[in-house]
Design a protein around this motif. Structure first.
Motif, short mmCIF file in Angstrom:
data_model
loop_
_atom_site.label_atom_id
_atom_site.label_comp_id
_atom_site.label_asym_id
_atom_site.label_seq_id
_atom_site.Cartn_x
_atom_site.Cartn_y
_atom_site.Cartn_z
N ALA A 7 75.00 -61.27 -2.15
CA ALA A 7 74.26 -62.33 -1.46
C ALA A 7 72.86 -61.88 -1.12
CB ALA A 7 75.00 -62.73 -0.19
N VAL A 8 72.72 -60.63 -0.62
CA VAL A 8 71.40 -60.09 -0.29
C VAL A 8 70.53 -60.01 -1.54
CG1 VAL A 8 70.16 -58.03 0.49
CG2 VAL A 8 72.17 -58.82 1.75
N SER A 9 71.14 -59.53 -2.63
CA SER A 9 70.41 -59.40 -3.89
C SER A 9 69.93 -60.76 -4.38
CB SER A 9 71.29 -58.74 -4.94
OG SER A 9 70.63 -58.67 -6.18
N ALA A 10 70.80 -61.75 -4.30
CA ALA A 10 70.45 -63.09 -4.75
C ALA A 10 69.33 -63.68 -3.91
CB ALA A 10 71.68 -64.00 -4.69
N THR A 11 69.41 -63.42 -2.56
CA THR A 11 68.36 -63.92 -1.68
C THR A 11 67.03 -63.28 -1.98
OG1 THR A 11 69.99 -64.27 0.08
CG2 THR A 11 67.67 -64.19 0.73
N ALA A 12 67.04 -61.96 -2.19
CA ALA A 12 65.81 -61.24 -2.51
C ALA A 12 65.21 -61.76 -3.81
CB ALA A 12 66.08 -59.74 -2.61
N SER A 13 66.11 -61.99 -4.79
CA SER A 13 65.64 -62.51 -6.07
C SER A 13 65.01 -63.88 -5.91
CB SER A 13 66.81 -62.57 -7.05
OG SER A 13 66.40 -63.14 -8.28
N LEU A 14 65.64 -64.71 -5.07
CA LEU A 14 65.12 -66.05 -4.84
C LEU A 14 63.75 -66.01 -4.17
CD1 LEU A 14 65.47 -69.13 -4.87
CD2 LEU A 14 66.69 -68.94 -2.69
N ILE A 15 63.61 -65.13 -3.14
CA ILE A 15 62.34 -64.98 -2.44
C ILE A 15 61.26 -64.53 -3.40
CG2 ILE A 15 61.11 -63.63 -0.69
CD1 ILE A 15 63.70 -63.62 0.94
N GLY A 16 61.61 -63.55 -4.26
CA GLY A 16 60.65 -63.06 -5.25
C GLY A 16 60.22 -64.16 -6.19
N SER A 17 61.17 -64.98 -6.62
CA SER A 17 60.84 -66.07 -7.54
C SER A 17 59.93 -67.09 -6.88
CB SER A 17 62.14 -66.75 -8.01
OG SER A 17 62.94 -65.85 -8.72
N VAL A 18 60.21 -67.38 -5.58
CA VAL A 18 59.37 -68.34 -4.87
C VAL A 18 57.96 -67.81 -4.74
CG1 VAL A 18 59.00 -69.47 -2.64
CG2 VAL A 18 61.30 -69.41 -3.64
N ALA A 19 57.84 -66.49 -4.40
CA ALA A 19 56.52 -65.89 -4.25
C ALA A 19 55.73 -65.99 -5.54
CB ALA A 19 56.65 -64.43 -3.82
N MET A 20 56.39 -65.69 -6.66
CA MET A 20 55.71 -65.75 -7.95
C MET A 20 55.32 -67.19 -8.28
SD MET A 20 55.23 -62.77 -9.29
CE MET A 20 55.04 -63.07 -11.04
N ALA A 21 56.22 -68.13 -7.95
CA ALA A 21 55.94 -69.53 -8.27
C ALA A 21 54.77 -70.05 -7.45
CB ALA A 21 57.19 -70.36 -8.01
N GLU A 22 54.61 -69.56 -6.20
CA GLU A 22 53.55 -70.05 -5.32
C GLU A 22 52.25 -69.28 -5.48
OE1 GLU A 22 55.20 -69.90 -1.43
OE2 GLU A 22 56.47 -71.67 -1.72
N ALA A 23 52.25 -68.22 -6.24
CA ALA A 23 51.04 -67.43 -6.43
C ALA A 23 49.98 -68.27 -7.16
CB ALA A 23 51.35 -66.17 -7.24
N PRO A 24 48.71 -68.03 -6.87
CA PRO A 24 47.66 -68.74 -7.62
C PRO A 24 47.77 -68.45 -9.11
CG PRO A 24 46.74 -67.55 -5.75
CD PRO A 24 48.16 -67.11 -5.88
N ARG A 25 47.45 -69.45 -9.91
CA ARG A 25 47.43 -69.26 -11.36
C ARG A 25 46.04 -68.78 -11.74
NH1 ARG A 25 49.53 -75.26 -12.36
NH2 ARG A 25 47.93 -75.43 -10.74
N VAL A 26 45.99 -67.57 -12.27
CA VAL A 26 44.72 -66.89 -12.50
C VAL A 26 44.60 -66.52 -13.97
CG1 VAL A 26 43.25 -64.94 -11.83
CG2 VAL A 26 44.84 -65.95 -10.16
N ALA A 27 43.43 -66.80 -14.57
CA ALA A 27 43.14 -66.40 -15.95
C ALA A 27 41.95 -65.45 -15.95
CB ALA A 27 42.84 -67.63 -16.81
#
Length: 361
Positions: A7-27
């Motif tokens: 459960a902890v691993s899944a939560t951490a993975s989800l948080i990481g995915s959210v952070a990446m999804a919300e990061a600015p899109r930079v070229a």
């Protein structure tokens, strides 16, 4: 693994995915600058690279995926039209909603003038310590940071990306950039007033780290602390890198070398180690026979120790120049063609350039 750990691993993975999804899109245009941006973005997201390390930034045709990265971008960091003239139209056409940072026009960037001749003299670097007011661009001082709201219009994602890639690059076909004017004419080439290879100055890279953090923070204030902390750590790493590379070059400072194209004077200035000449111009267009003969004459007359080739350009020209001489040769690369793109590329690039030069002398 226990259910709790899962459960902890899944939560951490989800948080990481959210952070990446919300990061600015930079070229970012080239790999060394991409590396600096990636270093500042560590822990938040990752930028997209437009020009692959093995390609010449002076002449390149966008692929559809690279055109899409520009179209999707919230921020674009690029050197400027003097380095990548073909990209100006792509940025204007595809990145209409993005915050654009042109590093060659940014405040605090030290710029060096082009060296037109085939042979360089030590005094050519007397202008290295330019007054920052003369070569910084106050009119552009963090302009992009204040223009964010102006560019906040929603990007149109319904366009066909293949069509964009084709149109953007077709508009800026290399024939339109005066390359025909360079041919066989070392003084008829069209370029801006300054050498665009400014990323090879560690002082410029150091300055850009804070600028990158500021621009990212303006778009993504929630992660401003991360961006500025990363930039501060990277600047400490930059200072250590300068000391390390100076140590690598100190034992061979009496040596003399010729480079393939005049792309290295920022590196030469940073480490007080000047080249004796360049086979080709700063934009890597083919040299005239007279220029090649001039370089050959200096190698023979002065016993030049080393002639450096580059992976992106014509190795046959180097062989021609070396013919009949006792000079060593090596392959130096200002872009990191053989390095993995990412936050570690920039220090690896500078370190590898120094080691290649030292081994050749």
């Amino acid at each position: 693994m226990s259910r709790k750990l899962l459960a902890v691993s899944a939560t951490a993975s989800l948080i990481g995915s959210v952070a990446m999804a919300e990061a600015p899109r930079v070229a970012v245009d080239i790999a060394p600058v991409h590396s600096l941006v990636a270093r500042v973005m560590e822990g938040v997201g990752a930028p997209a690279l437009i020009v692959p390390p093995g390609a010449s930034p002076h002449e390149y045709s966008l692929r559809p995926s690279e055109a899409q990265a520009l179209q999707d971008a919230d921020l674009v960091f690029w050197m400027g039209e003097d380095l990548t003239p073909w990209m100006a139209g792509a940025v204007a056409t595809l990145a209409k909603g993005a915050q654009i940072t042109t590093l060659l026009e940014s405040e605090g960037t030290t710029l060096l003038e082009f060296r037109e001749g085939a042979l360089f003299e030590a005094h050519d670097h007397g202008h290295d310590a330019h007054d920052e007011d003369e070569h910084s661009h106050d009119d552009h001082a963090h302009k992009d940071e204040h223009d964010h709201e102006e560019h906040a219009s929603e990007k149109d994602h319904d366009h066909d990306h293949d069509e964009h890639a084709h149109d953007a690059t077709k508009e800026h076909d290399h024939d339109d950039h005066a390359h025909d004017d360079h041919a066989q004419d070392d003084h008829g080439h069209a370029h801006g007033a300054h050498d665009p290879h400014a990323w090879l100055s560690l002082d410029n890279a150091d300055s850009w780290l804070n600028l990158i953090a500021a621009q990212l923070s303006a778009t993504d204030p929630d992660n401003a602390g991360v961006y500025f902390a990363n930039a501060a750590t990277a600047r400490e790493e930059m200072a250590a890198l300068k000391t390390e590379v100076s140590g690598l070059l100190d034992p061979v400072r009496g040596g003399s070398f010729i480079v393939f194209h005049d792309a290295y004077q920022y590196f030469e200035t940073t480490f007080a180690f000047s080249a004796s000449g360049a086979i080709s111009l700063s934009d890597a267009t083919d040299p005239s026979p007279a220029r090649v003969a001039e370089i050959q004459g200096r190698i023979r007359a002065e016993g030049i120790d080393c002639v450096l080739a580059e992976p992106q350009f014509n190795a046959g020209l180097v062989e021609t120049v070396l013919d009949g001489t006792e000079a060593n040769t090596g392959v130096i690369d200002p872009l990191g063609a053989t390095l993995e793109p990412g936050s570690n590329l920039y220090p690896q690039l500078i370190r590898k350039m120094a080691k290649t030069l030292a081994a050749c002398l």
